[in-house]
Design an enzyme around this catalytic site. Structure first.
Site, mmCIF file in Angstrom:
data_model
loop_
_atom_site.group_PDB
_atom_site.id
_atom_site.type_symbol
_atom_site.label_atom_id
_atom_site.label_comp_id
_atom_site.label_asym_id
_atom_site.label_seq_id
_atom_site.Cartn_x
_atom_site.Cartn_y
_atom_site.Cartn_z
ATOM 1 N N CYS A 98 41.730 38.918 47.876
ATOM 2 C CA CYS A 98 41.195 40.069 47.149
ATOM 3 C C CYS A 98 40.088 39.552 46.252
ATOM 4 O O CYS A 98 40.346 38.783 45.320
ATOM 5 C CB CYS A 98 42.294 40.751 46.327
ATOM 6 N N GLU A 106 47.721 44.775 46.919
ATOM 7 C CA GLU A 106 46.608 45.714 46.753
ATOM 8 C C GLU A 106 47.038 47.165 46.919
ATOM 9 O O GLU A 106 47.692 47.520 47.907
ATOM 10 C CB GLU A 106 45.501 45.408 47.777
ATOM 11 N N ARG A 107 46.646 47.986 45.955
ATOM 12 C CA ARG A 107 46.849 49.424 46.096
ATOM 13 C C ARG A 107 45.956 49.923 47.231
ATOM 14 O O ARG A 107 44.911 49.333 47.515
ATOM 15 C CB ARG A 107 46.506 50.153 44.794
ATOM 16 N N ASN A 132 35.406 41.276 48.443
ATOM 17 C CA ASN A 132 35.240 40.626 49.742
ATOM 18 C C ASN A 132 34.582 41.563 50.743
ATOM 19 O O ASN A 132 33.828 41.121 51.616
ATOM 20 C CB ASN A 132 36.590 40.137 50.271
ATOM 21 N N CYS A 166 35.316 46.804 46.385
ATOM 22 C CA CYS A 166 35.999 45.731 47.110
ATOM 23 C C CYS A 166 35.059 44.533 47.153
ATOM 24 O O CYS A 166 33.996 44.607 47.769
ATOM 25 C CB CYS A 166 36.359 46.189 48.521
ATOM 26 N N THR A 179 37.853 41.154 44.104
ATOM 27 C CA THR A 179 37.864 41.607 42.711
ATOM 28 C C THR A 179 39.073 41.036 41.978
ATOM 29 O O THR A 179 39.036 40.817 40.773
ATOM 30 C CB THR A 179 37.861 43.150 42.622
#
Length: 258
Positions: free
Chosen positions: A197, A187-188, A74, A72, A199
């Site tokens: 997000c 996001e999953r 952030n 992740c 990434t």
């Protein structure tokens, strides 16, 4: 349990200092209950800062569903700010995350973090979309009128289609605003749209550079629902390297929970 709440461009996280490792966090139902926005503290994810030989610290990350997650971005920036708050680091750090070692720099004030991401060797295509891994798997597709798009419904449909439903994928919709990209992400693990997000913003910057035939040292501004991020990197036409995700990482509050 004492916890801290941080947010990075609206991506919010619960952080716990677990350097003495007295807390067993391998409990998905417990983590999910704390991340619940109605019955718990509320967050996109939960992180534990732990000691790790050879590194300043180790980042252990769980999505809000309580399951261990891939990297992740952030969250990585927020845990660096948290480490500075705890006095674990000063202005620079080398720490370990699920996708390997990371280097980061944090501002003197402790609320702006530049985080180095993993190199990206290739980008695949899926129809008009681009698919790549920036520490987490991402699907990047261009969109117009993005502010009005039903990102939850359209993102969920892609995340659960026949190609991706088993392992899941993060779905990023991007609109080119000339001087920056506007990005919204499903996001999953959270199984919803998030305000940011890291990434995903990184994936968008790389994918758009390739699509536009850019190369060399590139700096890309990305606007998300929760604020602004910057991604800088080097692209030699084949490989992306020296990738940095930059943006705010803010302390929100702290407290205790039973």
């Amino acid at each position: 349990m004492h916890f801290y709440k941080y947010q990075g461009a609206g991506n919010d996280f619960i952080l716990v200092d677990n350097r003495d490792r007295d807390l067993n966090h391998e409990n998905p139902a417990w983590i999910a209950s704390i991340c619940d926005r109605r019955f718990g503290v509320g967050a996109d994810g939960m992180m534990f800062l732990q000691s790790r030989e050879g590194y300043d610290f180790e980042m252990i990350y769980y999505n809000s569903d309580g399951q261990p997650s891939s990297m992740c971005g952030n969250g990585g920036r927020c845990i660096v700010a948290f480490a500075k708050h705890l006095g674990v680091i000063n202005l620079e750090t080398n720490f370990l995350a699920v996708d390997g070692p990371h280097y980061a720099k944090v501002s003197e004030a402790g609320n702006w973090v530049s985080l180095q991401m993993i190199d990206v060797q290739s980008i695949l295509t899926d129809g008009t979309a681009q698919v790549l891994n920036t520490g987490s798997p991402h699907y990047v597709v261009s969109a117009s009128g993005l502010s009005q798009k039903d990102v939850h419904a359209e993102g969920r449909a892609i995340r659960y289609n026949e190609t991706y439903k088993e392992k899941g994928i993060n779905v990023n919709f991007v609109e080119d605003m000339n001087d920056h990209y506007f990005v919204r992400t499903y996001e999953r693990g959270v199984e919803d749209e998030t305000f940011a997000c890291g990434t995903g913003a990184t994936a968008v910057a790389l994918a758009m550079a390739k699509a536009k035939g850019q190369s060399g040292d590139i700096s890309t501004k990305v606007k998300v629902l929760g604020g602004n991020l910057n991604i800088r990197f080097h692209y030699d036409g084949e490989k992306f390297s020296n990738i940095f995700l930059e943006g705010p990482a803010e302390y929100v509050f702290e407290g205790d929970i039973r």
